[in-house]
Write an enzyme that holds these catalytic residues in place. Structure first.
Site, PDB file in Angstrom:
ATOM      1  N   GLY B  46       0.827  -1.201   0.000  1.00 29.70           N
ATOM      2  CA  GLY B  46       0.000   0.000   0.000  1.00 29.70           C
ATOM      3  C   GLY B  46       0.856   1.243   0.000  1.00 29.70           C
ATOM      4  O   GLY B  46       2.086   1.153  -0.008  1.00 29.70           O
ATOM      5  N   GLU B  62      -0.318   1.059  -6.557  1.00 31.33           N
ATOM      6  CA  GLU B  62       0.583   0.536  -5.525  1.00 31.33           C
ATOM      7  C   GLU B  62       0.876  -0.945  -5.746  1.00 31.33           C
ATOM      8  O   GLU B  62       2.014  -1.385  -5.577  1.00 31.33           O
ATOM      9  CB  GLU B  62      -0.030   0.742  -4.131  1.00 31.33           C
ATOM     10  CG  GLU B  62      -0.058   2.206  -3.674  1.00 31.33           C
ATOM     11  CD  GLU B  62       1.336   2.778  -3.375  1.00 31.33           C
ATOM     12  OE1 GLU B  62       2.305   2.007  -3.296  1.00 31.33           O
ATOM     13  OE2 GLU B  62       1.445   4.017  -3.259  1.00 31.33           O
ATOM     14  N   GLU B  66       4.644  -2.133  -6.256  1.00 30.06           N
ATOM     15  CA  GLU B  66       5.295  -2.890  -5.194  1.00 30.06           C
ATOM     16  C   GLU B  66       5.414  -4.374  -5.487  1.00 30.06           C
ATOM     17  O   GLU B  66       6.233  -5.053  -4.877  1.00 30.06           O
ATOM     18  CB  GLU B  66       4.546  -2.679  -3.870  1.00 30.06           C
ATOM     19  CG  GLU B  66       4.558  -1.223  -3.435  1.00 30.06           C
ATOM     20  CD  GLU B  66       4.145  -1.058  -1.986  1.00 30.06           C
ATOM     21  OE1 GLU B  66       3.594  -2.009  -1.412  1.00 30.06           O
ATOM     22  OE2 GLU B  66       4.382   0.040  -1.455  1.00 30.06           O
ATOM     23  N   PRO B  83      -7.486   6.798  15.418  1.00 28.85           N
ATOM     24  CA  PRO B  83      -6.491   7.887  15.502  1.00 28.85           C
ATOM     25  C   PRO B  83      -5.082   7.375  15.777  1.00 28.85           C
ATOM     26  O   PRO B  83      -4.110   8.001  15.369  1.00 28.85           O
ATOM     27  CB  PRO B  83      -6.998   8.746  16.663  1.00 28.85           C
ATOM     28  CG  PRO B  83      -8.440   8.429  16.785  1.00 28.85           C
ATOM     29  CD  PRO B  83      -8.602   7.003  16.356  1.00 28.85           C
ATOM     30  N   ASP B  84      -4.969   6.236  16.466  1.00 27.06           N
ATOM     31  CA  ASP B  84      -3.632   5.779  16.863  1.00 27.06           C
ATOM     32  C   ASP B  84      -3.152   4.588  16.047  1.00 27.06           C
ATOM     33  O   ASP B  84      -2.272   3.858  16.480  1.00 27.06           O
ATOM     34  CB  ASP B  84      -3.652   5.408  18.339  1.00 27.06           C
ATOM     35  CG  ASP B  84      -4.687   4.315  18.611  1.00 27.06           C
ATOM     36  OD1 ASP B  84      -5.452   3.980  17.683  1.00 27.06           O
ATOM     37  OD2 ASP B  84      -4.723   3.814  19.748  1.00 27.06           O
ATOM     38  N   GLU B 115      11.122  -6.612  -0.368  1.00 24.66           N
ATOM     39  CA  GLU B 115      10.829  -8.036  -0.496  1.00 24.66           C
ATOM     40  C   GLU B 115       9.319  -8.274  -0.474  1.00 24.66           C
ATOM     41  O   GLU B 115       8.617  -7.805   0.429  1.00 24.66           O
ATOM     42  CB  GLU B 115      11.468  -8.774   0.674  1.00 24.66           C
ATOM     43  CG  GLU B 115      11.537 -10.268   0.508  1.00 24.66           C
ATOM     44  CD  GLU B 115      12.566 -10.696  -0.530  1.00 24.66           C
ATOM     45  OE1 GLU B 115      12.293 -11.640  -1.271  1.00 24.66           O
ATOM     46  OE2 GLU B 115      13.656 -10.046  -0.569  1.00 24.66           O
TER      47      GLU B 115
END
Lengths: 229, 229
Positions: B46, B62, B66, B83-84, B115
């Site tokens: 991502g 992405e 990737e 939020p965390d 990787e």
DNA sequence: ACGGCATAGTGTCCAACGCACACCCGGGTC
DNA sequence: GACCCGGGTGTGCGTTGGACACTATGCCGT
């Protein structure tokens, strides 16, 4: 005060599709915009996400602020992020889907200075932004979900008659249901508590009232039971 | 170059849960992080959403960057915004759910210097951020969806045997299915094209190959047909 | 060539469920 | 007390879901 970042960021909002049932109609809550863009147009309630609150919390806060509503059921619906969905610039919105008992939220004047009102979902005014898409997505979700999860009860008052329940399903699914089969099926699930009460003030035989037993449902759910209309 | 806004904004990323089937295992694509936070830990592929691309486009980009992957099926899953959830600050992520034919994406070395590898979904390493939650949500979605929409075929090679198809469903649903009933049901839908070909290089009776008929499915779907395993 | 092995492929029976269908009941109104 | 309005109830039939076991085919090893 301003905020600076190394890379540009989209702004992030939440928008809520709130459904309520009224008689023989399914309603959605809309708010009339006071400012540009789309000033005067109706739109879904919503607003910017604050830095210290979760997305769910932002959705609940906006509903409370803009319409004084605390929905019984609320879930994330879908995130809309087309680059051009808002003429002010890049704004991504996380849409929520909520159900309220209209009996709890009758006429409420504009709580947040703006006008809020219930519209039939089949006949809404032209909506701001891509809110018509969001509403369509929400309706689709409601239709799909109501058959496999007992969320319909969140739209009814705590005590309701089987006919009310059936009407609700008929409205959402947009097709008539057979009375006897409906009652047989819903009662066979053993999720309704039969009350020793009947409707009041009706000019015909009063129907028995029932209550949805949330506790029993959670138990049965754990035991692998699947609600299915 | 920096960017300044009147109000603070969360950063916005996309993360992809990519599933593939391999023999008797369901795999998920993970990428080893090279930088803090969680350097060395495995995570979902991502990255940040650019200002001029839609969310879907960001997810596809992405994956391409990737892991060099272009999934056959991809849909939005859920948006995670606690939020965390990221120690670097407020970062909201829109999670996507994708299915690929592993036969198309065999061993690929790290395309983007990092990787990338396939892991069994039942036995992943400890994941960065809240990616374990995202993976669990994706698995739940896969299990729920595979029974009502013919997305399982996106995990198989274009030509497959009925036994392969059954194994796939057994792996995803985590329960054995009856061979005769399975074949009866799936063939009754008339969505599989029976080919004049059989497996090659097997040391026993070769099974007939079938192909999923996307066109026919779209027709039937329009006519109100519902896929259901 | 023969036997063994591994998987392919095939049909029936029974129970449960979905669905169509029509009449009497009870309470209120005039 | 007649009528009007929804409330409440059971049966029968066709379909579907699910349990269940044996023969067929092709390769391989001896």
């Amino acid at each position: 005060m301003s905020h600076t970042y190394e890379y540009p960021r989209p702004a992030l909002t939440v928008d809520c599709v709130v459904f309520g049932q009224d008689e023989d109609d399914l309603k959605v809550l809309l708010i009339q915009r006071g400012v540009e863009p789309f000033a005067g147009r109706w739109a879904l309630p919503g607003g910017f996400v604050r830095m210290d609150e979760s997305l769910d919390a932002a959705a609940r806060r906006e509903l409370e602020e803009e319409a004084g509503i605390r929905p019984a059921h609320m879930e994330q619906l879908y995130t809309f992020g087309a680059p051009d969905r808002d003429p002010r610039g890049r704004i991504v919105t996380v849409a929520y889907f909520a159900l309220v008992k209209l009996s709890d939220h009758r006429l409420h004047a504009a709580t947040d200075a703006r006008e809020a009102a219930w519209f039939s979902v089949w006949d809404t005014p032209k909506l701001a932004f891509d809110h018509a898409d969001i509403l369509a997505t929400a309706l689709q979700r409601l239709k799909g979900k109501v058959r496999y999860q007992p969320i319909g009860f969140e739209l009814l008052p705590p005590k309701f008659t089987l006919t009310q329940l059936q009407r609700l399903y008929e409205i959402i699914l947009e097709r008539p249901l057979d009375k006897r089969n409906f009652r047989k099926k819903i009662l066979a699930m053993d999720l309704l508590e039969e009350l020793d009460e009947v409707e009041q003030d009706v000019s015909h035989r009063a129907a028995r009232l029932y209550r949805f037993d949330h506790k029993k449902y959670k138990q049965l759910e754990k035991a692998g039971f699947n609600f299915e209309l």
